[in-house]
Design a protein around this motif. Structure first.
Motif, PDB file in Angstrom:
ATOM      1  N   LYS A 226     -27.091   9.860  -0.432  1.00 24.90           N
ATOM      2  CA  LYS A 226     -27.658   9.854   0.910  1.00 24.90           C
ATOM      3  C   LYS A 226     -26.578   9.551   1.939  1.00 24.90           C
ATOM      4  O   LYS A 226     -25.607   8.854   1.649  1.00 24.90           O
ATOM      5  N   ARG A 227     -26.778  10.066   3.162  1.00 23.02           N
ATOM      6  CA  ARG A 227     -25.840   9.774   4.247  1.00 23.02           C
ATOM      7  C   ARG A 227     -25.977   8.321   4.659  1.00 23.02           C
ATOM      8  O   ARG A 227     -27.055   7.736   4.596  1.00 23.02           O
ATOM      9  N   GLY A 228     -24.866   7.742   5.110  1.00 20.38           N
ATOM     10  CA  GLY A 228     -24.881   6.351   5.543  1.00 20.38           C
ATOM     11  C   GLY A 228     -23.497   5.762   5.391  1.00 20.38           C
ATOM     12  O   GLY A 228     -22.554   6.426   4.942  1.00 20.38           O
ATOM     13  N   TYR A 229     -23.384   4.519   5.798  1.00 19.22           N
ATOM     14  CA  TYR A 229     -22.099   3.807   5.690  1.00 19.22           C
ATOM     15  C   TYR A 229     -22.169   2.865   4.495  1.00 19.22           C
ATOM     16  O   TYR A 229     -23.066   2.021   4.410  1.00 19.22           O
ATOM     17  N   TYR A 230     -21.211   3.007   3.593  1.00 22.05           N
ATOM     18  CA  TYR A 230     -21.213   2.238   2.345  1.00 22.05           C
ATOM     19  C   TYR A 230     -19.968   1.363   2.234  1.00 22.05           C
ATOM     20  O   TYR A 230     -18.869   1.769   2.640  1.00 22.05           O
ATOM     21  N   ARG A 231     -20.157   0.179   1.666  1.00 18.06           N
ATOM     22  CA  ARG A 231     -19.047  -0.740   1.380  1.00 18.06           C
ATOM     23  C   ARG A 231     -19.084  -1.050  -0.124  1.00 18.06           C
ATOM     24  O   ARG A 231     -19.660  -2.056  -0.555  1.00 18.06           O
ATOM     25  N   PRO A 232     -18.497  -0.192  -0.948  1.00 21.03           N
ATOM     26  CA  PRO A 232     -18.618  -0.341  -2.399  1.00 21.03           C
ATOM     27  C   PRO A 232     -18.089  -1.664  -2.948  1.00 21.03           C
ATOM     28  O   PRO A 232     -18.499  -2.078  -4.032  1.00 21.03           O
TER      29      PRO A 232
ATOM     30  N   ARG B 208     -10.562   0.117  -2.675  1.00 22.90           N
ATOM     31  CA  ARG B 208      -9.591   0.664  -1.740  1.00 22.90           C
ATOM     32  C   ARG B 208     -10.274   1.283  -0.521  1.00 22.90           C
ATOM     33  O   ARG B 208     -11.486   1.517  -0.517  1.00 22.90           O
ATOM     34  N   VAL B 209      -9.464   1.547   0.493  1.00 24.40           N
ATOM     35  CA  VAL B 209      -9.952   2.148   1.737  1.00 24.40           C
ATOM     36  C   VAL B 209      -9.200   3.448   1.989  1.00 24.40           C
ATOM     37  O   VAL B 209      -8.246   3.785   1.283  1.00 24.40           O
ATOM     38  N   LEU B 210      -9.620   4.159   3.017  1.00 20.47           N
ATOM     39  CA  LEU B 210      -8.997   5.437   3.368  1.00 20.47           C
ATOM     40  C   LEU B 210      -7.891   5.252   4.408  1.00 20.47           C
ATOM     41  O   LEU B 210      -7.967   4.362   5.265  1.00 20.47           O
ATOM     42  N   ASP B 211      -6.895   6.107   4.316  1.00 21.76           N
ATOM     43  CA  ASP B 211      -5.834   6.164   5.328  1.00 21.76           C
ATOM     44  C   ASP B 211      -6.475   6.288   6.708  1.00 21.76           C
ATOM     45  O   ASP B 211      -7.429   7.053   6.910  1.00 21.76           O
TER      46      ASP B 211
ATOM     47  N   ARG C   2      -5.722   3.698   0.217  1.00 18.11           N
ATOM     48  CA  ARG C   2      -4.858   2.595   0.656  1.00 18.11           C
ATOM     49  C   ARG C   2      -5.371   1.277   0.074  1.00 18.11           C
ATOM     50  O   ARG C   2      -6.583   1.030   0.026  1.00 18.11           O
ATOM     51  N   ASP C   3      -4.437   0.442  -0.323  1.00 14.66           N
ATOM     52  CA  ASP C   3      -4.787  -0.883  -0.834  1.00 14.66           C
ATOM     53  C   ASP C   3      -4.829  -1.881   0.314  1.00 14.66           C
ATOM     54  O   ASP C   3      -4.070  -2.854   0.349  1.00 14.66           O
ATOM     55  N   ARG C   4      -5.699  -1.601   1.279  1.00 23.76           N
ATOM     56  CA  ARG C   4      -5.851  -2.507   2.417  1.00 23.76           C
ATOM     57  C   ARG C   4      -7.338  -2.772   2.624  1.00 23.76           C
ATOM     58  O   ARG C   4      -8.160  -2.520   1.736  1.00 23.76           O
ATOM     59  N   TYR C   5      -7.699  -3.245   3.845  1.00 25.88           N
ATOM     60  CA  TYR C   5      -9.040  -3.797   3.994  1.00 25.88           C
ATOM     61  C   TYR C   5      -9.779  -3.322   5.250  1.00 25.88           C
ATOM     62  O   TYR C   5     -10.925  -2.887   5.160  1.00 25.88           O
ATOM     63  N   TYR C   6      -9.148  -3.429   6.434  1.00 24.22           N
ATOM     64  CA  TYR C   6      -9.879  -3.095   7.662  1.00 24.22           C
ATOM     65  C   TYR C   6      -9.768  -1.592   7.913  1.00 24.22           C
ATOM     66  O   TYR C   6      -8.936  -1.122   8.709  1.00 24.22           O
ATOM     67  N   ALA C   7     -10.617  -0.856   7.219  1.00 25.64           N
ATOM     68  CA  ALA C   7     -10.634   0.599   7.329  1.00 25.64           C
ATOM     69  C   ALA C   7     -11.912   1.096   6.678  1.00 25.64           C
ATOM     70  O   ALA C   7     -12.690   0.319   6.129  1.00 25.64           O
ATOM     71  N   THR C   8     -12.098   2.405   6.741  1.00 26.78           N
ATOM     72  CA  THR C   8     -13.277   2.991   6.115  1.00 26.78           C
ATOM     73  C   THR C   8     -13.139   2.936   4.595  1.00 26.78           C
ATOM     74  O   THR C   8     -12.161   3.427   4.033  1.00 26.78           O
TER      75      THR C   8
ATOM     76  N   THR D  98       0.825  -1.205   0.000  1.00 31.05           N
ATOM     77  CA  THR D  98       0.000   0.000   0.000  1.00 31.05           C
ATOM     78  C   THR D  98       0.858   1.254   0.000  1.00 31.05           C
ATOM     79  O   THR D  98       2.038   1.224   0.386  1.00 31.05           O
ATOM     80  N   THR D  99       0.253   2.344  -0.449  1.00 26.93           N
ATOM     81  CA  THR D  99       0.874   3.658  -0.394  1.00 26.93           C
ATOM     82  C   THR D  99       0.917   4.145   1.055  1.00 26.93           C
ATOM     83  O   THR D  99       0.032   3.836   1.846  1.00 26.93           O
TER      84      THR D  99
END
Length: 805
Positions: A433-439, A463-466, A409-415, A188-189
């Motif tokens: 719409k507001r909410g939690y998404y897992r694309p 991908r996920v966020l830092d 980030r090229d990882r998994y357990y994150a937002t 990952t970066t």
């Protein structure tokens, strides 16, 4: 005569039993649930600790200090929002789970089902680790409002995604292909702030290049011979006469034979190596900058798995370290390596797995930060740093930033990045719409709103966020969850360690300003590093981790907290010192014993006696200094001042002086004189207990409840009662203490026990006349007041002892 009997039962305070009882009582009373009442508000942006392992004594003391600050503001009448929740996103838990289960995250998460299973393993690990951390701070009596939903909760992640969408729409987040620091092991970066530099022994290779026009040799010193295929230029410092006239000429790279340009550039250190520097794609950030500045064409030869590509010819397929050795071997065989020298140099490594980092080209999402550097400097001046010296670390980091923040980030357990792409028209789609998404596993789109393509042609971002993108909105999350409508920047306190100034502190300032236009907080309380008794940082690799649980079990939470308070001033490193923990336990015993004695007396009367008023004045002076020090967000000075006041002033001097009048066993004192002692004893004890309660919450609350029927934690800090006369009265108290010490020393010289009488006469000046009876009773000595001068042995300034003939 009044019959006196202690209210407090038991001659010994059993910390293990009483702490258990009080913890249960506090929880039943809901004592520390966040309540916003009145206008005075403090929001403590408690650092969400990473739930990837157990705390050592340094980590436990850091959070104990935060609790002390929060408790102080409560007794000053503030509504305090002080939550505890865990930071549960990011790379550390993934690395732990991979090691524990002997799996590879990238392989396991290559399918939707595998990714779900990997995330489940991460959550199970985090749940267990968080439970251990929570038990430690609860056992320490910390008064955090526990929010079990950490940064991996749908609620927190939804807020993170909401801020992402807003910033993307405003153009603050953009996508671009750029050189980035890359961890081959984690795949990952990394952001600049996640790069650690470790000093290592390496080699400096003196490699022979040649001028293209005449074959003249040019000797270049480099630590990266494996990058010769990626070399685009040689540079030397302007004014270096050794290479005068070479600018604009061409050189030939050894091993590969391609031409490269020669330039003059001030970035070159003429004292390093031969004064000629390779510019390759990419050895370090300086190479990146020079490629951009000189408009050189990059030829990146290191792949994301840490091996060299086919562009590297004979080095292809080798790991970087292997390729370096192979390059040196080939250069040697061709007569193009003049010599090799051992050197010490700093190597950039992954902050988590310690793998040496490479620079590769990647298409990533970036958050603008370079254009906000002046704003960050201005905001730094609006924040009160405690201590001020740590502000420079922030300013230095702001000056050191060279690129926008890569947040993908090229990882998994994150937002997850809340983004989808239409494979037909290329449109980027963001949730409406507001909410939690897992694309990576859900698609809310029935068709592309841009071109009408069906949902089957819309691909979710994997991908996920830092993790710092998550944790940098912590004060916003706390304010929202506490029900505050407007972001209360003027009421927010950020307590944190100095090691994350360039990450959590800086990123929070950046993100909150971009989102609200306000400073992230009013105060930044920065602590030093927790060290072992020899002054070394505590690490598993050093084998010097000190577990707080056995310490708390043996000495009690209050004793541990006392060490945490007196270990160092705020901002400085602090060593674990078991001796100070033992001192804390002795102090607990002293407070208990003094309180038992005072609990024998009724709480009544007016403070009128000179001794009582003098020591009340001295007590008030101490309390004012304690209050001021607490107000500076420090606990070191309050702890030391309160120790001195409670033990050396109150217990050793005043209580001993007042006992005879308070008990009045012989009936020689008036009721007014007796009740004056009672009132003073209770006033000062209550104040000491209240002021000490942020540091030692168990013993102070237990005493206060037994003696006064209320919780000490619901009391307000004592107010000043004496006026202009206070300074003079406090001086008299110090004079009385001087007399006491002088008489005790005299008895020691005479070979007497402190409880034995003196046969001579003690001569005191007239200013001590009102305290003469207390001094005479304490020391069992005749006391006489002299008007102008006295005869006898001067045992202290103005204090004389006349022996009996």
């Amino acid at each position: 005569m009044v019959t006196l009997k202690p209210k407090i039962s038991g001659t010994r305070w059993d910390h293990s039993e009483r702490e258990r009882v009080l913890r249960k009582l506090w929880e039943e009373e809901g004592l520390y649930q966040s309540r916003i009442e009145g206008e005075k508000l403090i929001v403590i942006d408690t650092p969400p600790p990473y739930a990837s392992g157990r705390w050592h004594v340094g980590g436990a003391s850091h959070f104990a200090q935060i609790d002390m600050v929060g408790r102080y503001f409560r007794i000053k009448g503030y509504s305090v929002v002080m939550p505890f929740y865990a930071d549960r996103n990011g790379l550390p838990v993934e690395v732990q789970v991979e090691k524990l289960n002997k799996i590879n995250a990238k392989e396991m998460a290559s399918t939707v089902e595998g990714r779900r299973e990997f995330l489940k393993l991460c959550k199970q690990f985090l749940d267990k680790a968080e439970a251990e951390i929570v038990e430690i701070w609860k056992s320490l009596g910390c008064s955090f409002d526990y929010w079990p939903q950490g940064t991996d909760s749908p609620e927190y992640r939804a807020l993170t995604q909401e801020t992402f969408v807003e910033m993307y729409k405003r153009g603050l987040i953009y996508e671009a292909e750029r050189p980035v620091r890359w961890c081959p092991r984690c795949g990952t970066t990394l952001a600049e702030a996640e790069v650690e530099h470790e000093e290592e022994e390496g080699f400096l290779y003196y490699v022979k290049f040649r001028l293209a026009e005449d074959g003249r040799p040019l000797l270049v010193a480099t630590t990266r011979p494996e990058l010769l295929a990626a070399c685009a230029a040689l540079a030397y410092s302007p004014g270096d006469k050794r290479y005068e006239g070479l600018a604009g000429k061409r050189a030939l790279a050894p091993l590969f034979g391609h031409e490269l340009t020669i330039v003059e550039h001030p970035a070159v250190d003429p004292k390093f190596g031969t004064g000629l520097m390779m510019i390759c794609s990419y050895g370090d950030e300086e190479d990146v900058r020079l490629f951009n500045e000189l408009k050189l064409k990059p030829n990146v030869v290191i792949r994301e798995d840490g091996t060299l590509s086919d562009k590297a010819g004979p080095l292809a397929g080798l790991l970087v370290k292997e390729a370096r050795a192979k390059a040196a071997e080939l250069l040697q065989s061709r007569g193009e390596l003049e010599r090799v020298e051992k050197i010490l140099h700093k190597v950039p490594k992954c902050w988590r797995c310690k793998t040496p980092l490479q620079i590769v080209h990647r298409r990533e999402l970036f958050l603008s930060q370079l254009s906000f550097r002046e704003d960050m400097r201005r905001l730094a001046d609006m924040i009160e740093f405690k201590p001020e010296m740590h502000k420079k670390k922030l300013l230095d980091w702001i000056d050191a930033i060279t690129m926008d923040w890569p947040i993908s980030r090229d990882r998994y357990y994150a937002t997850e990045i809340p983004m989808w792409r239409c494979s037909r028209c290329g449109a980027v789609l963001l949730p409406e719409k507001r909410g939690y998404y897992r694309p990576w596993e859900e698609n809310p789109w029935t068709r592309c709103p841009k071109c009408g393509a069906p949902s089957s042609e819309i691909v979710g971002e994997k991908r996920v966020l830092d993790t710092w993108f998550d944790s940098s909105i912590s004060p916003l999350y706390v304010a929202k969850r506490a029900g505050l409508k407007d972001y209360p920047a003027a009421s927010i306190l950020r307590p944190q360690g100095q090691d994350i100034i360039r990450t959590w502190l800086y990123y929070t300032m950046l993100r909150i300003y971009q989102l609200t236009g306000k400073p992230a907080f009013r105060w930044a309380r920065i602590t030093g590093m927790g060290l072992d008794p020899t002054g070394r940082p505590m690490h598993k690799s050093l084998g010097n981790i000190i577990d707080p649980e056995p310490i708390i079990k043996e000495y009690g939470a209050d004793a541990f907290r006392f060490w945490a308070a007196v270990a160092s001033k705020v901002g400085y490193d602090y060593r674990f010192d078991e001796g100070k923990v033992r001192t804390g336990k002795l102090l607990v015993t002293k407070l208990w014993n003094v309180a038992r004695l005072i609990s024998s007396f009724p709480e009544e009367g007016e403070i009128a006696n000179l001794t009582d008023r003098a020591f009340l004045a001295l007590y008030e002076e101490y309390m004012e200094r304690v209050d001021n020090a607490y107000g500076e967000l420090d606990v070191y000075e309050p702890a030391n001042l309160l120790y001195e006041l409670s033990w050396e002033v109150f217990a050793s001097h005043y209580v001993e002086l007042a006992k005879d009048r308070a008990y009045n066993r012989e009936g020689v004192h008036s009721r007014e004189a007796q009740s004056s002692a009672w009132a003073a004893l209770h006033t000062m004890l209550k104040g000491i207990l209240i002021a000490f309660s942020p540091i030692m919450p168990f013993i102070t609350d237990d005493i206060f409840r037994q003696m006064y029927g209320k919780s000490v934690h619901r009391q307000l800090f004592p107010q000043r009662t004496l006026g202009e006369e206070r300074a003079e009265l406090a001086r008299i108290a110090r004079k009385i203490m001087e007399v006491n010490s002088a008489v005790w020393n005299l008895k020691k010289r005479e070979g007497l026990r402190l409880s034995e009488p003196l046969r001579g006469e003690l001569l005191l000046s007239k200013e001590l006349e009102g305290a003469a009876g207390d001094i005479a009773a304490l020391h069992k000595v005749r006391v006489r007041i002299y008007e102008e001068r006295a005869e006898g042995e001067e045992i202290a300034p103005g204090v004389y002892y006349r022996r009996e003939k």
